[in-house]
Design an enzyme around this catalytic site. Structure first.
Site, PDB file in Angstrom:
ATOM      1  N   SER A 190      46.549  35.406  37.256  1.00  0.00           N
ATOM      2  CA  SER A 190      47.206  36.532  36.813  1.00  0.00           C
ATOM      3  C   SER A 190      46.606  37.930  37.622  1.00  0.00           C
ATOM      4  O   SER A 190      46.422  39.240  37.869  1.00  0.00           O
ATOM      5  CB  SER A 190      47.161  36.963  35.518  1.00  0.00           C
ATOM      6  OG  SER A 190      46.214  37.299  34.941  1.00  0.00           O
ATOM      7  N   ASP A 336      42.743  30.496  28.561  1.00  0.00           N
ATOM      8  CA  ASP A 336      41.432  30.237  28.123  1.00  0.00           C
ATOM      9  C   ASP A 336      40.720  29.762  26.787  1.00  0.00           C
ATOM     10  O   ASP A 336      39.948  28.347  26.596  1.00  0.00           O
ATOM     11  CB  ASP A 336      40.335  31.666  27.776  1.00  0.00           C
ATOM     12  CG  ASP A 336      40.499  32.063  28.911  1.00  0.00           C
ATOM     13  OD1 ASP A 336      40.934  31.663  29.959  1.00  0.00           O
ATOM     14  OD2 ASP A 336      40.119  33.658  29.352  1.00  0.00           O
TER      15      ASP A 336
HETATM   16  O1  LIG Z   1      42.531  39.714  33.886  1.00  0.00           O
HETATM   17  C1  LIG Z   1      42.127  39.067  32.569  1.00  0.00           C
HETATM   18  O2  LIG Z   1      41.306  39.593  32.293  1.00  0.00           O
HETATM   19  C2  LIG Z   1      42.057  37.937  32.979  1.00  0.00           C
HETATM   20  C3  LIG Z   1      42.428  37.385  33.314  1.00  0.00           C
HETATM   21  C4  LIG Z   1      42.863  35.585  32.809  1.00  0.00           C
HETATM   22  O3  LIG Z   1      42.710  34.941  34.020  1.00  0.00           O
HETATM   23  P1  LIG Z   1      43.650  34.248  35.171  1.00  0.00           P
HETATM   24  O4  LIG Z   1      44.851  35.048  34.688  1.00  0.00           O
HETATM   25  O5  LIG Z   1      42.833  33.747  36.292  1.00  0.00           O
HETATM   26  O6  LIG Z   1      43.896  32.304  34.659  1.00  0.00           O
HETATM   27  C5  LIG Z   1      41.734  34.780  32.105  1.00  0.00           C
HETATM   28  O7  LIG Z   1      41.189  33.669  32.095  1.00  0.00           O
HETATM   29  C6  LIG Z   1      40.761  35.917  32.047  1.00  0.00           C
HETATM   30  O8  LIG Z   1      39.430  35.505  31.418  1.00  0.00           O
HETATM   31  C7  LIG Z   1      41.048  36.837  31.965  1.00  0.00           C
HETATM   32  C1  LIG Z   2      38.592  33.145  33.204  1.00  0.00           C
HETATM   33  C2  LIG Z   2      37.216  33.401  32.599  1.00  0.00           C
HETATM   34  O1  LIG Z   2      36.988  34.261  32.572  1.00  0.00           O
HETATM   35  P1  LIG Z   2      36.864  35.872  34.442  1.00  0.00           P
HETATM   36  O2  LIG Z   2      37.224  36.944  33.687  1.00  0.00           O
HETATM   37  O3  LIG Z   2      36.074  35.616  35.012  1.00  0.00           O
HETATM   38  O4  LIG Z   2      38.027  34.878  35.022  1.00  0.00           O
HETATM   39  C3  LIG Z   2      37.003  33.332  30.993  1.00  0.00           C
HETATM   40  O5  LIG Z   2      36.709  34.248  30.489  1.00  0.00           O
HETATM   41  O6  LIG Z   2      37.429  32.130  30.346  1.00  0.00           O
END
Ligand SMILES: O=C(O)C1=C[C@@H](OP(=O)(O)O)[C@@H](O)[C@H](O)C1
Ligand SMILES: C=C(OP(=O)(O)O)C(=O)O
Length: 456
Positions: A190, A336
């Site tokens: 995302s 997560d």
């Molecule tokens: O936009 C953000 O702050 C996040 C989006 C997610 O990542 P992804 O969409 O890459 O899975 C999540 O796993 C990450 O810890 C934080």
């Molecule tokens: C996927 C994660 O982090 P990032 O913001 O580095 O994508 C996480 O915190 O689990």
């Protein structure tokens, strides 16, 4: 297996020089009033707010900023760009430079932060001039950025992957964005969509983002949209963010507080589930958009009592920590917490099948493989699939120190098993500092035994 990268540990990290943590269950009997904790500020909100405030016109004051490696490197990158930032005990004050960066060239370092790697390229490319290199830690340099680079290219950015296609380091040659229509998959991360969104008001013309295939963890795009609105820019979109439209505009400075980190809160609530105790996270707003707040619904399903009144969240685990299993669940929207659920699963009364999380193979480590490998090292039956895993009930038997894969969530989740089984040992426990430096202190407050062994 991902080796740790000491360079990515910041001055805000904890457990510098600690080789190993050994964990033991709490010895006092369960019962009594809830242990109350406050979770630190959200990583996701902190890094978005810092970047929006830096692009804004005027001076922003941000309270309850998370102090962890991921947020340290975000602030560090902004300082290297010449943004005046003052970090004091109770707030961070940022003098916005309106999207034009005082230092027009240099190398920026994202540490291991996916948010910095995916949000900064657009923010840099949107300025009228400048040449920067963006580098990251070893693990971050293995994570994908290709779809983001391509999408930003479609709206006028000049960004090159310097070493390998689709990976950091990036070379950004800023000459402004023109805007336009971009089609971007939401299947991998995302953060690519959030990264295009945050930059797009600074494009010369309107930007339209079309996401044809649904977004993993779509709520994080909602967090981006909400915060852009708080900084004065409206995003038009449909309910699931399949189409998003942004007109040219400018962010306006804000005085704002970061809400508590729901992902961090989950570890303490999961501790309650495992031990039959009661834990209250006082500052987790039940109306938050952070998807991991939904983990309490899963805890309820597993037999926990949940109370969300009074501005916080309280979880009481079932007597003896006897959790209900025997279900299949999609963790796509709060992936997560996949590893947290996997840490609870051996203690459930039936198998738990976790699905729809193929994308977490591209997070801090291959989290599906790492979780299966870790559970098997503890003697637990874990079956790996392309997009998930199935865990069968069993009693974990620690027989050696477990690797933590330079992944904060692997370390925090595996540590929870130590709430039930004495002698769980974790290598490189300091990796928790990516988002939660005080984690092991909080486990002690919850009554767990934590023994730390220094290097050498
Ligand atoms: O936009 C953000 O702050 C996040 C989006 C997610 O990542 P992804 O969409 O890459 O899975 C999540 O796993 C990450 O810890 C934080
Ligand atoms: C996927 C994660 O982090 P990032 O913001 O580095 O994508 C996480 O915190 O689990």
């Amino acid at each position: 297996m991902q080796a740790s990268d000491p360079e990515a540990r910041s001055p805000w990290s904890s457990l510098d020089g600690v080789a190993e943590a050994e964990l033991h269950p709490p010895d006092a009997s369960a019962g009594g009033p809830a242990v109350r904790l406050a979770a630190a500020g959200s990583k996701s909100v902190t890094n978005r707010v810092l970047l929006l405030a830096a692009m804004a016109e005027g001076t922003s004051v941000v309270r309850n900023v998370l102090r962890s490696d991921d947020t340290y490197w975000c602030i560090d990158a902004l300082k290297r760009l010449g943004v005046p930032i003052d970090v004091s005990a109770d707030a961070v004050r940022i003098v916005g430079t309106g999207g034009d960066w005082p230092n027009r060239s240099g190398t920026l370092y994202a540490g291991a932060a996916g948010t910095v790697a995916r949000f900064l390229p657009g923010v840099l490319a949107a300025s009228e001039r400048g040449e920067w290199r963006l580098e990251g830690s070893r693990s971050l340099s293995d994570r994908p950025v290709g779809p983001l680079v391509e999408a930003l290219g479609r709206i006028g950015a000049d960004i090159r992957c310097e070493a390998e296609p689709g990976r950091l380091p990036l070379a950004v040659s800023a000459k402004g964005l023109r805007g336009g229509r971009v089609v971007l998959s939401g299947g991998l991360s995302s953060q690519f969509i959030s990264g295009v969104l945050m930059a797009s008001p600074y494009a010369a013309g309107p930007t339209e983002i079309v996401v044809p295939d649904g977004i993993v963890q779509h709520a994080y795009v909602g967090i981006t949209v909400d915060l852009m609105k708080r900084f004065g820019v409206t995003v038009e979109h449909d309910e699931r963010y399949g189409r998003l439209a942004v007109k040219p505009g400018r962010y306006a400075a804000q005085d704002t507080a970061v809400e508590a980190d729901a992902s961090t809160a989950c570890y303490y609530l999961a501790f309650a589930a495992l031990t039959g105790r009661s834990v209250r996270v006082d500052n987790l707003p039940p109306e938050t958009r952070q998807p991991d707040a939904g983990f309490v619904r899963l805890l309820e399903r597993m037999g926990c009592a949940v109370d969300e009144t009074g501005g916080g969240v309280e979880v009481r685990g079932p007597a003896g920590g006897r959790l209900r299993g025997g279900f299949a669940v999609s963790m796509k929207e709060m992936s997560d917490q996949t590893m947290t659920l996997a840490a609870l699963a051996p203690f459930a009364d039936g198998p738990i099948a976790i699905g729809d999380v193929a994308h977490i193979r591209g997070h801090e480590c291959d989290r599906i493989a790492a979780t299966c490998e870790s559970l098997r090292r503890l003697g637990i039956d874990a079956e790996e699939r392309r997009d998930g895993l199935t865990i069968r009930p069993g009693t974990p038997k620690p027989s050696g120190a477990l690797p933590t894969y330079d992944d904060h969530r692997m370390a925090m989740s595996l540590a929870l098993i130590g709430a039930r089984v004495p002698g769980v040992r974790l290598l490189d426990p300091g990796c928790v500092s990516k988002t939660n430096p005080p984690f092991f202190d909080e486990l002690r407050r919850l009554g767990m035994g934590v023994r730390l062994t220094p290097n050498g």
